[in-house]
Design a protein around this motif. Structure first.
Motif, PDB file in Angstrom:
ATOM      1  N   GLY A  73      29.099  43.840  19.851  1.00 38.70           N
ATOM      2  CA  GLY A  73      28.044  43.735  18.845  1.00 38.70           C
ATOM      3  C   GLY A  73      27.358  45.063  18.601  1.00 38.70           C
ATOM      4  N   LEU A  74      27.519  45.977  19.546  1.00 39.04           N
ATOM      5  CA  LEU A  74      26.941  47.321  19.392  1.00 39.04           C
ATOM      6  C   LEU A  74      27.904  48.211  18.611  1.00 39.04           C
ATOM      7  CD1 LEU A  74      25.487  48.300  22.902  1.00 39.04           C
ATOM      8  CD2 LEU A  74      24.181  48.050  20.793  1.00 39.04           C
ATOM      9  N   ASN A  75      27.439  48.731  17.503  1.00 42.87           N
ATOM     10  CA  ASN A  75      28.195  49.766  16.791  1.00 42.87           C
ATOM     11  C   ASN A  75      27.562  51.089  17.189  1.00 42.87           C
ATOM     12  OD1 ASN A  75      29.129  51.701  14.889  1.00 42.87           O
ATOM     13  ND2 ASN A  75      29.628  50.044  13.469  1.00 42.87           N
ATOM     14  N   ARG A  76      28.195  51.751  18.162  1.00 38.73           N
ATOM     15  CA  ARG A  76      27.561  52.915  18.782  1.00 38.73           C
ATOM     16  C   ARG A  76      27.577  54.136  17.870  1.00 38.73           C
ATOM     17  NH1 ARG A  76      30.623  51.533  24.391  1.00 38.73           N
ATOM     18  NH2 ARG A  76      29.669  53.396  25.306  1.00 38.73           N
ATOM     19  N   GLU A  77      28.476  54.170  16.907  1.00 40.81           N
ATOM     20  CA  GLU A  77      28.500  55.295  15.973  1.00 40.81           C
ATOM     21  C   GLU A  77      27.383  55.167  14.941  1.00 40.81           C
ATOM     22  OE1 GLU A  77      32.273  55.759  14.154  1.00 40.81           O
ATOM     23  OE2 GLU A  77      33.343  56.177  16.036  1.00 40.81           O
ATOM     24  N   ARG A  78      27.218  53.975  14.419  1.00 40.02           N
ATOM     25  CA  ARG A  78      26.199  53.764  13.390  1.00 40.02           C
ATOM     26  C   ARG A  78      24.837  53.387  13.962  1.00 40.02           C
ATOM     27  NH1 ARG A  78      29.035  50.540   8.330  1.00 40.02           N
ATOM     28  NH2 ARG A  78      30.679  52.073   7.926  1.00 40.02           N
ATOM     29  N   ARG A  79      24.790  53.150  15.261  1.00 45.85           N
ATOM     30  CA  ARG A  79      23.575  52.687  15.931  1.00 45.85           C
ATOM     31  C   ARG A  79      23.045  51.423  15.251  1.00 45.85           C
ATOM     32  NH1 ARG A  79      21.646  58.173  16.178  1.00 45.85           N
ATOM     33  NH2 ARG A  79      19.863  57.615  14.876  1.00 45.85           N
ATOM     34  N   THR A  80      23.884  50.396  15.204  1.00 49.11           N
ATOM     35  CA  THR A  80      23.485  49.090  14.698  1.00 49.11           C
ATOM     36  C   THR A  80      23.918  48.023  15.690  1.00 49.11           C
ATOM     37  OG1 THR A  80      25.530  48.804  13.435  1.00 49.11           O
ATOM     38  CG2 THR A  80      23.636  49.754  12.266  1.00 49.11           C
ATOM     39  N   LEU A  81      23.231  46.904  15.634  1.00 44.81           N
ATOM     40  CA  LEU A  81      23.506  45.794  16.538  1.00 44.81           C
ATOM     41  C   LEU A  81      23.721  44.539  15.703  1.00 44.81           C
ATOM     42  CD1 LEU A  81      23.566  44.750  19.518  1.00 44.81           C
ATOM     43  CD2 LEU A  81      21.126  44.269  19.260  1.00 44.81           C
ATOM     44  N   GLY A  82      24.844  43.865  15.899  1.00 47.42           N
ATOM     45  CA  GLY A  82      25.115  42.610  15.212  1.00 47.42           C
ATOM     46  C   GLY A  82      24.680  41.436  16.064  1.00 47.42           C
ATOM     47  N   VAL A  83      23.866  40.555  15.481  1.00 52.07           N
ATOM     48  CA  VAL A  83      23.356  39.401  16.222  1.00 52.07           C
ATOM     49  C   VAL A  83      23.546  38.137  15.390  1.00 52.07           C
ATOM     50  CG1 VAL A  83      21.661  40.748  17.522  1.00 52.07           C
ATOM     51  CG2 VAL A  83      21.005  39.704  15.343  1.00 52.07           C
ATOM     52  N   VAL A  84      23.521  37.002  16.081  1.00 49.51           N
ATOM     53  CA  VAL A  84      23.568  35.702  15.424  1.00 49.51           C
ATOM     54  C   VAL A  84      22.206  35.046  15.619  1.00 49.51           C
ATOM     55  CG1 VAL A  84      24.682  33.449  15.309  1.00 49.51           C
ATOM     56  CG2 VAL A  84      26.034  35.487  15.872  1.00 49.51           C
ATOM     57  N   GLY A  85      21.508  34.818  14.507  1.00 53.67           N
ATOM     58  CA  GLY A  85      20.156  34.298  14.579  1.00 53.67           C
ATOM     59  C   GLY A  85      20.077  32.809  14.342  1.00 53.67           C
ATOM     60  N   LYS A  86      18.890  32.353  13.933  1.00 54.23           N
ATOM     61  CA  LYS A  86      18.674  30.934  13.682  1.00 54.23           C
ATOM     62  C   LYS A  86      19.590  30.449  12.566  1.00 54.23           C
ATOM     63  CE  LYS A  86      13.847  30.691  15.218  1.00 54.23           C
ATOM     64  NZ  LYS A  86      12.459  30.374  14.832  1.00 54.23           N
ATOM     65  N   GLY A  87      20.073  29.210  12.722  1.00 56.40           N
ATOM     66  CA  GLY A  87      20.978  28.660  11.732  1.00 56.40           C
ATOM     67  C   GLY A  87      22.336  29.331  11.746  1.00 56.40           C
ATOM     68  N   ASN A  88      22.676  29.991  12.875  1.00 56.77           N
ATOM     69  CA  ASN A  88      23.956  30.702  13.015  1.00 56.77           C
ATOM     70  C   ASN A  88      24.159  31.773  11.936  1.00 56.77           C
ATOM     71  OD1 ASN A  88      24.955  29.412  15.365  1.00 56.77           O
ATOM     72  ND2 ASN A  88      25.544  27.629  14.149  1.00 56.77           N
ATOM     73  N   LYS A  89      23.058  32.322  11.467  1.00 57.45           N
ATOM     74  CA  LYS A  89      23.150  33.380  10.459  1.00 57.45           C
ATOM     75  C   LYS A  89      23.335  34.729  11.155  1.00 57.45           C
ATOM     76  CE  LYS A  89      20.310  31.028   6.987  1.00 57.45           C
ATOM     77  NZ  LYS A  89      19.050  31.089   6.189  1.00 57.45           N
ATOM     78  N   GLU A  90      24.334  35.466  10.712  1.00 54.85           N
ATOM     79  CA  GLU A  90      24.602  36.771  11.287  1.00 54.85           C
ATOM     80  C   GLU A  90      23.849  37.850  10.506  1.00 54.85           C
ATOM     81  OE1 GLU A  90      28.758  37.501  11.491  1.00 54.85           O
ATOM     82  OE2 GLU A  90      29.211  35.638  12.560  1.00 54.85           O
ATOM     83  N   ARG A  91      23.398  38.843  11.226  1.00 49.45           N
ATOM     84  CA  ARG A  91      22.779  39.992  10.562  1.00 49.45           C
ATOM     85  C   ARG A  91      23.019  41.236  11.409  1.00 49.45           C
ATOM     86  NH1 ARG A  91      18.491  37.768  13.315  1.00 49.45           N
ATOM     87  NH2 ARG A  91      16.928  39.197  14.187  1.00 49.45           N
ATOM     88  N   VAL A  92      22.871  42.373  10.802  1.00 46.47           N
ATOM     89  CA  VAL A  92      23.044  43.659  11.479  1.00 46.47           C
ATOM     90  C   VAL A  92      21.730  44.414  11.407  1.00 46.47           C
ATOM     91  CG1 VAL A  92      24.276  45.861  11.465  1.00 46.47           C
ATOM     92  CG2 VAL A  92      25.500  43.737  10.944  1.00 46.47           C
ATOM     93  N   VAL A  93      21.254  44.871  12.558  1.00 43.42           N
ATOM     94  CA  VAL A  93      19.973  45.572  12.601  1.00 43.42           C
ATOM     95  C   VAL A  93      20.174  46.964  13.202  1.00 43.42           C
ATOM     96  CG1 VAL A  93      18.531  43.515  12.704  1.00 43.42           C
ATOM     97  CG2 VAL A  93      19.460  44.441  14.805  1.00 43.42           C
ATOM     98  N   PRO A  94      19.428  47.951  12.705  1.00 41.28           N
ATOM     99  CA  PRO A  94      19.560  49.311  13.232  1.00 41.28           C
ATOM    100  C   PRO A  94      18.716  49.510  14.488  1.00 41.28           C
ATOM    101  CG  PRO A  94      17.992  49.279  11.423  1.00 41.28           C
ATOM    102  CD  PRO A  94      18.511  47.877  11.547  1.00 41.28           C
ATOM    103  N   TYR A  95      19.062  50.517  15.252  1.00 39.21           N
ATOM    104  CA  TYR A  95      18.217  50.919  16.382  1.00 39.21           C
ATOM    105  C   TYR A  95      18.252  52.442  16.488  1.00 39.21           C
ATOM    106  CZ  TYR A  95      22.702  50.929  18.958  1.00 39.21           C
ATOM    107  OH  TYR A  95      24.000  51.152  19.376  1.00 39.21           O
TER     108      TYR A  95
END
Length: 311
Positions: free
Chosen positions: A173-195
């Motif tokens: 789930g960690l995209n170490r090059e782009r510094r983003t994290l893919g997670v599965v939230g409420k309602g099984n909705k996927e999203r990508v967040v930066p860090y």
């Protein structure tokens, strides 16, 4: 309310209150604690009615019920208590109507006051800096659990994700090059967040030396592991964050959600677009995200009150 106060009620009102109490206990099976609370609310209502000259249930009307609640509101009673008393009044008059003690139900249009929406707890940015510095220092010796805790807290604050989203995340789930994290939230909705860089640095150290030291055959793809090698659970994360907050010494915050609240508020303080923050947090409604604008405004007001000579 004591016995003497109850005996001041006219007989028809006292009889109705006692009948409602029996109904709650015998027919509804309410607990003794709940029955006492409801009985106290009904007694308060009926004593107020007596002060307005009411001696029988037929004397209850909507205007009187609203005045009863209004008097309590002006006296400073909390909205949650007012809401409970509204519910009690409606239950009582509905019961009285069924028992043919009332010809009409005066509380049908009685509305509970809206609940207070408490602003979420938020750490100040200098508290976050101190917190992260302490975690970084603890992890400097290379202890696997310290490396894990540092990486978890950094990512929780950097991304604003929920604790359940963190524990469900896999290594890929960690995209170490782009510094983003893919997670599965409420309602099984996927999203990508930066860090950011600090979280990336902590995560890299965890993956390089911390995770391999804890990994076992039962680890699977989990990003974060418990001390026995399995996927970390939410209780462990909450315990870790609680200890970290306790070490700060100047906050009553206890759980990971405070890091989420803090991330959202600090993003808005820094000028982030509300829609972007909504996407980061995974809110289905913009109205939920807007709560954090109230936090930001309140922090601005507090700073103004403290700093402005004519505040």
């Amino acid at each position: 309310m004591d016995h003497d106060e109850r005996t001041r009620l006219p007989e028809p009102l006292a009889r109705a209150a006692h009948g409602f109490e029996r109904y709650l206990a015998a027919e509804r099976g309410r607990s003794p604690h709940t029955v006492r609370a409801y009985r106290g609310d009904v007694d308060a209502l009926l004593i107020h009615a007596v002060t307005e000259g009411v001696t029988t249930l037929d004397g209850l009307d909507l205007s009187m019920l609203r005045r009863w609640l209004g008097d309590q509101s002006e006296a400073g009673m909390s909205r949650s208590t007012l809401a409970r008393r509204t519910a009690t009044a409606r239950s009582f008059t509905a019961w009285a109507l069924r028992e043919e003690l009332l010809k009409v139900d005066p509380a049908l249009r009685l509305k509970a006051p809206k609940q207070d929406h408490a602003l979420p707890a938020v750490l100040q940015q200098q508290q976050i800096r101190r917190l992260m510095a302490a975690l970084r220092e603890a992890a400097a010796g290379g202890d696997p659990l310290a490396l894990r805790d540092h990486a978890m807290v950094e990512l929780l604050y950097a991304t604003g994700i929920r604790v359940g989203e963190l524990t469900g995340t896999d290594v890929d789930g960690l995209n170490r090059e782009r510094r983003t994290l893919g997670v599965v939230g409420k309602g099984n909705k996927e999203r990508v967040v930066p860090y950011g860089v600090p979280a990336a640095t902590a995560a890299e150290r965890w993956l390089a030396t911390g995770r391999p030291a804890l990994a076992t055959d039962r680890s699977g793809p989990a990003l974060f592991l418990g001390k026995r090698g399995g996927r970390i659970d939410q209780r462990t994360v909450r315990t870790v964050v609680g200890h970290v907050f306790g070490a700060l010494g100047d906050t009553s915050a206890t759980g990971p959600h405070t890091l989420r609240h803090s991330a959202a508020t600090h993003l808005l303080d820094g000028g982030a677009d509300l829609r972007a923050v909504q996407e980061i947090l995974g809110h289905s409604s913009l109205a939920t995200t807007q709560l954090y604008t109230h936090v930001s405004v309140e922090r601005l007001r507090e700073g103004y009150r403290q700093a402005h000579p004519r505040a």
